[in-house]
Design a protein around this motif. Structure first.
Motif, short mmCIF file in Angstrom:
data_model
loop_
_atom_site.label_atom_id
_atom_site.label_comp_id
_atom_site.label_asym_id
_atom_site.label_seq_id
_atom_site.Cartn_x
_atom_site.Cartn_y
_atom_site.Cartn_z
N ASP A 1 0.83 -1.21 0.00
CA ASP A 1 0.00 0.00 0.00
C ASP A 1 0.86 1.26 0.00
O ASP A 1 0.73 2.14 0.86
N LEU A 2 1.75 1.34 -0.97
CA LEU A 2 2.63 2.50 -1.08
C LEU A 2 1.91 3.68 -1.71
O LEU A 2 1.05 3.52 -2.59
N LEU A 3 2.30 4.89 -1.30
CA LEU A 3 1.78 6.09 -1.94
C LEU A 3 2.16 6.12 -3.40
O LEU A 3 1.36 6.51 -4.26
N LEU A 4 3.38 5.71 -3.71
CA LEU A 4 3.88 5.78 -5.07
C LEU A 4 5.21 5.05 -5.19
O LEU A 4 5.89 4.79 -4.19
N MET A 5 5.56 4.74 -6.42
CA MET A 5 6.89 4.24 -6.76
C MET A 5 7.53 5.28 -7.68
O MET A 5 7.04 5.54 -8.78
N GLU A 6 8.62 5.87 -7.23
CA GLU A 6 9.23 6.99 -7.94
C GLU A 6 10.32 6.51 -8.89
O GLU A 6 11.22 5.77 -8.50
N GLN A 7 10.21 6.94 -10.13
CA GLN A 7 11.20 6.75 -11.19
C GLN A 7 11.86 5.37 -11.17
O GLN A 7 13.07 5.23 -11.00
N PRO A 8 11.08 4.31 -11.43
CA PRO A 8 11.68 2.98 -11.42
C PRO A 8 12.67 2.74 -12.55
O PRO A 8 13.63 1.98 -12.38
N LEU B 1 6.94 10.11 -11.72
CA LEU B 1 8.15 10.40 -12.49
C LEU B 1 8.88 11.59 -11.89
O LEU B 1 8.29 12.57 -11.44
N ASP B 2 10.20 11.47 -11.89
CA ASP B 2 11.10 12.47 -11.34
C ASP B 2 12.08 12.89 -12.42
O ASP B 2 11.89 13.90 -13.11
N GLU B 3 13.12 12.10 -12.63
CA GLU B 3 14.15 12.44 -13.60
C GLU B 3 13.59 12.63 -15.01
O GLU B 3 14.18 13.33 -15.83
N SER B 4 12.46 12.00 -15.31
CA SER B 4 11.87 12.09 -16.66
C SER B 4 11.25 13.45 -16.95
O SER B 4 11.01 13.78 -18.12
#
Length: 369
Positions: A210-217, A239-242
Protein backbone atom coordinates in the motif's frame (compact mmCIF):
# COMPACT_ATOMS: atom_id res chain seq x y z
CA UNK A 1 17.60 45.27 -13.69
CA UNK A 2 21.18 46.46 -13.45
CA UNK A 3 23.53 43.80 -12.13
CA UNK A 4 26.85 44.95 -10.72
CA UNK A 5 28.49 41.54 -10.16
CA UNK A 6 27.90 37.81 -9.67
CA UNK A 7 29.90 35.83 -7.15
CA UNK A 8 30.20 32.05 -7.35
CA UNK A 9 31.18 30.19 -4.17
CA UNK A 10 32.21 26.54 -4.38
CA UNK A 11 31.30 25.06 -1.01
CA UNK A 12 31.71 21.70 0.72
CA UNK A 13 29.31 21.05 3.59
CA UNK A 14 29.47 17.83 5.65
CA UNK A 15 26.26 15.82 5.89
CA UNK A 16 25.16 14.69 9.33
CA UNK A 17 25.18 11.12 8.01
CA UNK A 18 26.03 9.31 4.78
CA UNK A 19 23.25 9.33 2.20
CA UNK A 20 23.20 6.38 -0.19
CA UNK A 21 21.07 5.96 -3.31
CA UNK A 22 21.34 3.68 -6.33
CA UNK A 23 23.70 6.31 -7.82
CA UNK A 24 26.21 6.18 -4.96
CA UNK A 25 26.95 7.46 -1.45
CA UNK A 26 27.36 11.09 -0.37
CA UNK A 27 29.00 12.23 2.85
CA UNK A 28 29.55 15.85 1.81
CA UNK A 29 27.37 18.25 -0.14
CA UNK A 30 29.56 20.03 -2.66
CA UNK A 31 27.80 22.71 -4.65
CA UNK A 32 28.05 26.19 -6.13
CA UNK A 33 26.34 29.13 -4.45
CA UNK A 34 25.61 32.18 -6.62
CA UNK A 35 25.16 35.72 -5.35
CA UNK A 36 23.80 38.38 -7.72
CA UNK A 37 24.52 41.93 -6.56
CA UNK A 38 22.53 44.96 -7.72
CA UNK A 39 22.51 48.49 -6.37
CA UNK A 40 19.55 47.63 -4.15
CA UNK A 41 19.64 43.91 -3.38
CA UNK A 42 21.48 40.61 -3.28
CA UNK A 43 20.01 37.50 -4.87
CA UNK A 44 21.08 34.00 -3.85
CA UNK A 45 20.74 30.52 -5.33
CA UNK A 46 22.47 27.15 -5.22
CA UNK A 47 23.30 24.69 -7.97
CA UNK A 48 21.75 21.22 -7.76
CA UNK A 49 24.44 19.55 -9.87
CA UNK A 50 26.70 16.99 -8.22
CA UNK A 51 30.49 16.77 -8.59
CA UNK A 52 30.04 13.72 -10.85
CA UNK A 53 27.60 13.12 -13.74
CA UNK A 54 25.73 10.23 -12.11
CA UNK A 55 22.29 11.62 -11.26
CA UNK A 56 22.28 13.56 -14.54
CA UNK A 57 24.67 14.56 -17.30
CA UNK A 58 25.42 17.82 -15.49
CA UNK A 59 28.27 18.10 -13.01
CA UNK A 60 29.76 21.00 -11.10
CA UNK A 61 32.98 21.61 -13.05
CA UNK A 62 31.06 21.42 -16.31
CA UNK A 63 28.49 23.81 -14.89
CA UNK A 64 31.23 26.33 -14.12
CA UNK A 65 32.39 26.25 -17.73
CA UNK A 66 28.97 26.49 -19.37
CA UNK A 67 27.95 29.35 -17.07
CA UNK A 68 31.14 31.31 -17.69
CA UNK A 69 31.52 30.74 -21.44
CA UNK A 70 27.96 30.33 -22.71
CA UNK A 71 25.24 31.44 -20.30
CA UNK A 72 26.56 34.64 -18.72
CA UNK A 73 27.48 36.28 -22.06
CA UNK A 74 23.88 35.84 -23.25
CA UNK A 75 22.52 37.45 -20.10
CA UNK A 76 25.06 40.26 -20.20
CA UNK A 77 23.92 41.02 -23.76
CA UNK A 78 20.49 41.97 -22.36
CA UNK A 79 22.03 44.81 -20.36
CA UNK A 80 19.67 46.56 -17.98
CA UNK A 81 16.64 44.97 -19.68
CA UNK A 82 17.50 41.70 -17.95
CA UNK A 83 14.72 40.28 -15.77
CA UNK A 84 14.18 36.81 -14.37
CA UNK A 85 11.33 36.32 -16.83
CA UNK A 86 13.73 36.90 -19.75
CA UNK A 87 16.42 34.48 -18.57
CA UNK A 88 14.79 31.35 -20.01
CA UNK A 89 14.40 32.83 -23.48
CA UNK A 90 17.91 34.25 -23.53
CA UNK A 91 19.46 30.91 -22.52
CA UNK A 92 17.21 28.68 -24.63
CA UNK A 93 19.66 28.42 -27.57
CA UNK A 94 22.14 26.66 -25.26
CA UNK A 95 21.05 23.03 -25.29
CA UNK A 96 20.50 21.30 -21.96
CA UNK A 97 22.23 22.36 -18.71
CA UNK A 98 18.98 23.06 -16.80
CA UNK A 99 20.66 23.10 -13.39
CA UNK A 100 23.13 25.75 -14.51
CA UNK A 101 20.31 27.80 -16.01
CA UNK A 102 18.24 27.38 -12.84
CA UNK A 103 21.11 28.69 -10.72
CA UNK A 104 21.23 31.94 -12.67
CA UNK A 105 17.47 32.40 -13.07
CA UNK A 106 16.86 31.80 -9.36
CA UNK A 107 19.56 34.18 -8.13
CA UNK A 108 18.32 36.88 -10.50
CA UNK A 109 14.71 36.26 -9.46
CA UNK A 110 15.66 36.50 -5.79
CA UNK A 111 17.36 39.86 -6.33
CA UNK A 112 14.45 41.10 -8.46
CA UNK A 113 11.83 40.14 -5.87
CA UNK A 114 13.85 41.68 -3.05
CA UNK A 115 13.97 44.95 -5.00
CA UNK A 116 10.19 44.74 -5.45
CA UNK A 117 9.50 43.66 -1.87
CA UNK A 118 7.73 40.48 -3.01
CA UNK A 119 8.19 37.00 -1.57
CA UNK A 120 8.87 33.87 -3.64
CA UNK A 121 5.62 32.36 -2.42
CA UNK A 122 3.52 35.35 -3.43
CA UNK A 123 5.24 35.60 -6.82
CA UNK A 124 4.82 31.91 -7.64
CA UNK A 125 1.21 31.75 -6.42
CA UNK A 126 1.47 29.91 -3.10
CA UNK A 127 -1.84 29.51 -1.30
CA UNK A 128 -0.53 27.79 1.84
CA UNK A 129 1.53 29.35 4.61
CA UNK A 130 3.07 26.03 5.60
CA UNK A 131 3.73 22.74 3.80
CA UNK A 132 3.81 19.10 4.98
CA UNK A 133 7.29 17.65 5.21
CA UNK A 134 8.44 14.19 4.24
CA UNK A 135 11.89 12.68 4.60
CA UNK A 136 14.04 10.63 2.23
CA UNK A 137 15.77 7.65 3.81
CA UNK A 138 18.84 6.35 2.03
CA UNK A 139 19.91 2.75 1.50
CA UNK A 140 21.24 1.39 4.77
CA UNK A 141 23.71 -1.28 5.80
CA UNK A 142 21.06 -3.38 7.53
CA UNK A 143 17.32 -3.63 8.17
CA UNK A 144 17.89 -2.87 11.84
CA UNK A 145 19.71 0.35 10.95
CA UNK A 146 16.88 1.30 8.60
CA UNK A 147 14.19 0.74 11.23
CA UNK A 148 16.10 2.83 13.75
CA UNK A 149 16.40 5.67 11.22
CA UNK A 150 12.71 5.56 10.26
CA UNK A 151 11.67 5.45 13.92
CA UNK A 152 13.75 8.53 14.59
CA UNK A 153 12.20 10.46 11.71
CA UNK A 154 8.68 9.52 12.74
CA UNK A 155 9.45 10.63 16.28
CA UNK A 156 10.62 13.97 14.89
CA UNK A 157 7.21 14.38 13.26
CA UNK A 158 7.80 13.70 9.57
CA UNK A 159 4.51 13.00 7.82
CA UNK A 160 5.83 10.73 5.07
CA UNK A 161 8.70 8.29 4.71
CA UNK A 162 10.46 7.71 1.38
CA UNK A 163 12.75 4.71 1.09
CA UNK A 164 15.49 4.62 -1.51
CA UNK A 165 15.55 1.21 -3.22
CA UNK A 166 17.63 -0.71 -5.73
CA UNK A 167 17.81 -4.36 -6.86
CA UNK A 168 18.62 -6.36 -3.76
CA UNK A 169 17.33 -3.66 -1.40
CA UNK A 170 13.59 -3.36 -2.03
CA UNK A 171 11.12 -6.00 -0.86
CA UNK A 172 12.77 -6.77 2.48
CA UNK A 173 13.22 -3.17 3.69
CA UNK A 174 9.75 -2.12 2.55
CA UNK A 175 8.18 -5.14 4.26
CA UNK A 176 10.14 -4.47 7.44
CA UNK A 177 9.13 -0.81 7.62
CA UNK A 178 5.48 -1.57 6.91
CA UNK A 179 5.33 -4.36 9.49
CA UNK A 180 7.17 -2.36 12.13
CA UNK A 181 5.26 0.91 11.82
CA UNK A 182 1.88 -0.19 10.53
CA UNK A 183 -0.48 0.66 7.69
CA UNK A 184 -1.08 4.29 8.63
CA UNK A 185 2.44 5.52 7.88
CA UNK A 186 2.59 7.28 4.51
CA UNK A 187 5.26 5.26 2.72
CA UNK A 188 6.75 5.50 -0.76
CA UNK A 189 9.84 4.26 -2.58
CA UNK A 190 12.33 5.84 -4.96
CA UNK A 191 14.36 3.72 -7.39
CA UNK A 192 16.32 6.52 -9.12
CA UNK A 193 16.14 4.64 -12.48
CA UNK A 194 17.60 1.40 -11.06
CA UNK A 195 15.18 -1.06 -12.76
CA UNK A 196 13.98 -2.05 -16.24
CA UNK A 197 10.65 -3.28 -17.60
CA UNK A 198 12.01 -6.82 -17.27
CA UNK A 199 11.71 -6.26 -13.49
CA UNK A 200 7.95 -5.62 -13.67
CA UNK A 201 6.97 -8.91 -12.04
CA UNK A 202 9.40 -8.25 -9.20
CA UNK A 203 8.23 -4.65 -8.73
CA UNK A 204 4.62 -5.86 -8.59
CA UNK A 205 5.55 -7.63 -5.34
CA UNK A 206 5.60 -4.17 -3.75
CA UNK A 207 1.89 -3.69 -4.48
CA UNK A 208 0.63 -5.35 -1.27
CA UNK A 209 2.45 -2.79 0.89
CA UNK A 210 0.00 0.00 0.00
CA UNK A 211 2.63 2.50 -1.08
CA UNK A 212 1.78 6.09 -1.94
CA UNK A 213 3.88 5.78 -5.07
CA UNK A 214 6.89 4.24 -6.76
CA UNK A 215 9.23 6.99 -7.94
CA UNK A 216 11.20 6.75 -11.19
CA UNK A 217 11.68 2.98 -11.42
CA UNK A 218 13.30 3.09 -14.88
CA UNK A 219 15.53 5.28 -17.02
CA UNK A 220 14.49 8.88 -17.50
CA UNK A 221 14.04 8.57 -21.28
CA UNK A 222 11.85 5.44 -21.05
CA UNK A 223 8.40 7.01 -21.09
CA UNK A 224 6.89 4.07 -22.97
CA UNK A 225 8.43 1.63 -20.52
CA UNK A 226 6.86 3.47 -17.61
CA UNK A 227 3.51 3.49 -19.38
CA UNK A 228 3.78 -0.26 -19.85
CA UNK A 229 4.81 -0.79 -16.23
CA UNK A 230 1.84 1.26 -15.03
CA UNK A 231 -0.45 -1.37 -16.57
CA UNK A 232 1.35 -4.22 -14.81
CA UNK A 233 1.43 -2.93 -11.21
CA UNK A 234 -1.13 -1.22 -8.98
CA UNK A 235 1.30 1.05 -7.10
CA UNK A 236 1.04 4.54 -8.65
CA UNK A 237 4.07 5.54 -10.69
CA UNK A 238 5.64 8.93 -10.04
CA UNK A 239 8.15 10.40 -12.49
CA UNK A 240 11.10 12.47 -11.34
CA UNK A 241 14.15 12.44 -13.60
CA UNK A 242 11.87 12.09 -16.66
CA UNK A 243 10.16 15.45 -16.10
CA UNK A 244 12.37 18.34 -17.21
CA UNK A 245 9.67 20.61 -18.60
CA UNK A 246 5.94 21.21 -18.81
CA UNK A 247 6.05 19.52 -22.21
CA UNK A 248 7.57 16.41 -20.62
CA UNK A 249 4.82 16.43 -18.03
CA UNK A 250 2.11 16.71 -20.67
CA UNK A 251 3.63 13.85 -22.68
CA UNK A 252 4.01 11.58 -19.65
CA UNK A 253 0.42 12.19 -18.58
CA UNK A 254 -0.93 11.62 -22.11
CA UNK A 255 1.00 8.34 -22.40
CA UNK A 256 -0.16 7.11 -19.01
CA UNK A 257 3.47 6.91 -17.87
CA UNK A 258 2.69 8.41 -14.46
CA UNK A 259 -0.16 9.45 -12.21
CA UNK A 260 1.98 11.64 -9.91
CA UNK A 261 4.89 14.01 -10.64
CA UNK A 262 7.86 15.01 -8.51
CA UNK A 263 8.69 18.62 -9.39
CA UNK A 264 12.34 19.60 -9.02
CA UNK A 265 12.95 23.23 -10.07
CA UNK A 266 16.65 22.69 -10.80
CA UNK A 267 15.91 19.82 -13.16
CA UNK A 268 13.36 22.00 -14.96
CA UNK A 269 15.73 24.94 -15.45
CA UNK A 270 14.20 27.06 -12.69
CA UNK A 271 11.09 27.94 -10.74
CA UNK A 272 9.23 29.49 -13.65
CA UNK A 273 9.22 26.22 -15.61
CA UNK A 274 8.54 24.33 -12.37
CA UNK A 275 5.39 26.41 -11.96
CA UNK A 276 4.36 25.54 -15.51
CA UNK A 277 4.81 21.83 -14.72
CA UNK A 278 2.56 22.34 -11.69
CA UNK A 279 -0.05 24.03 -13.88
CA UNK A 280 -0.04 21.31 -16.54
CA UNK A 281 -0.37 18.60 -13.89
CA UNK A 282 -3.18 20.49 -12.15
CA UNK A 283 -5.09 20.88 -15.42
CA UNK A 284 -4.94 17.11 -15.85
CA UNK A 285 -5.84 16.20 -12.28
CA UNK A 286 -2.35 14.85 -11.54
CA UNK A 287 -1.00 15.69 -8.06
CA UNK A 288 2.58 16.91 -7.62
CA UNK A 289 5.07 17.18 -4.78
CA UNK A 290 8.41 18.95 -4.40
CA UNK A 291 11.54 16.82 -4.55
CA UNK A 292 14.84 17.54 -2.84
CA UNK A 293 18.49 17.67 -3.88
CA UNK A 294 20.19 17.93 -0.47
CA UNK A 295 19.59 21.68 -0.53
CA UNK A 296 20.95 24.09 2.02
CA UNK A 297 18.58 26.67 3.47
CA UNK A 298 19.04 28.75 0.30
CA UNK A 299 17.47 26.20 -2.01
CA UNK A 300 15.13 24.88 0.68
CA UNK A 301 13.53 28.30 1.16
CA UNK A 302 12.61 28.57 -2.51
CA UNK A 303 11.41 24.95 -2.63
CA UNK A 304 9.14 25.44 0.37
CA UNK A 305 7.63 28.49 -1.33
CA UNK A 306 6.98 26.45 -4.48
CA UNK A 307 5.42 23.66 -2.43
CA UNK A 308 2.85 26.18 -1.20
CA UNK A 309 1.13 26.16 -4.61
CA UNK A 310 -2.33 24.52 -4.64
CA UNK A 311 -1.56 21.31 -6.56
CA UNK A 312 1.30 20.30 -4.24
CA UNK A 313 -1.01 17.97 -2.35
CA UNK A 314 1.51 15.34 -1.21
CA UNK A 315 4.29 15.80 1.37
CA UNK A 316 7.56 16.62 -0.36
CA UNK A 317 11.25 16.15 0.41
CA UNK A 318 11.22 19.55 2.10
CA UNK A 319 12.86 18.24 5.26
CA UNK A 320 14.16 20.28 8.16
CA UNK A 321 17.74 21.55 7.93
CA UNK A 322 18.83 19.07 10.62
CA UNK A 323 18.04 16.15 8.31
CA UNK A 324 21.22 16.91 6.39
CA UNK A 325 23.26 19.62 8.10
CA UNK A 326 24.51 20.34 11.60
CA UNK A 327 25.08 23.96 10.50
CA UNK A 328 23.08 25.38 7.61
CA UNK A 329 23.96 28.43 5.51
CA UNK A 330 20.80 30.17 6.72
CA UNK A 331 18.82 30.08 9.92
CA UNK A 332 17.68 26.46 10.13
CA UNK A 333 14.32 25.25 8.90
CA UNK A 334 12.60 23.52 11.81
CA UNK A 335 9.64 21.12 11.77
CA UNK A 336 6.46 22.32 13.45
CA UNK A 337 3.87 19.57 13.75
CA UNK A 338 5.32 17.91 10.64
CA UNK A 339 5.28 21.11 8.56
CA UNK A 340 7.67 23.83 7.43
CA UNK A 341 6.62 27.47 7.27
CA UNK A 342 6.65 29.18 3.88
CA UNK A 343 9.02 32.19 4.15
CA UNK A 344 7.19 35.50 3.85
CA UNK A 345 10.09 37.94 3.54
CA UNK A 346 11.14 39.45 0.19
CA UNK A 347 12.70 37.02 -2.29
CA UNK A 348 13.53 33.63 -0.83
CA UNK A 349 12.81 35.14 2.57
CA UNK A 350 15.93 33.99 4.40
CA UNK A 351 19.35 35.56 4.92
CA UNK A 352 22.62 33.83 4.17
CA UNK A 353 24.89 33.69 7.22
CA UNK A 354 28.28 35.15 6.14
CA UNK A 355 30.36 33.26 8.70
CA UNK A 356 28.67 29.96 7.87
CA UNK A 357 29.32 30.53 4.15
CA UNK A 358 32.95 31.50 4.72
CA UNK A 359 33.56 28.37 6.79
CA UNK A 360 32.58 25.98 3.98
CA UNK A 361 33.82 27.96 0.94
CA UNK A 362 36.77 26.37 -0.88
CA UNK A 363 36.94 28.85 -3.80
CA UNK A 364 35.26 32.03 -5.00
CA UNK A 365 34.99 33.64 -8.42
CA UNK A 366 33.63 37.14 -9.06
CA UNK A 367 32.25 38.19 -12.45
CA UNK A 368 31.96 41.95 -12.82
CA UNK A 369 28.96 42.82 -14.94
Amino acid sequence: MHIEAIDFYRVRIPLVSAFRTSFGTSTVRETTIARVTTADAEGWAECAADPYPLYSSEFLDGSDVVIRDHLLPRLQALGDSLTAERVGGALHPVKGHPMSKALLETAILDAQLKQDGVSFGRYLGAVNDRVPAGVSVGIMGSIAELLDAVRGYLDEGYLRIKLKIEPGWDLAPVRAVREEFGPDVLLQVDANTAYTLADARHLAKLDPFDLLLMEQPMLEDDMLGHAALAKLITTPICLDESIGSARDAAAAIALGACSIINVKPARAGGYLEARRIHDVAAANGVPVWCGGMLETGIGRAANVALAGLPNFTLPGDTSASSRYYAHDLTAPFVLDDGHLAVPTGPGIGVDVLPEALDEVTVSRTTITW
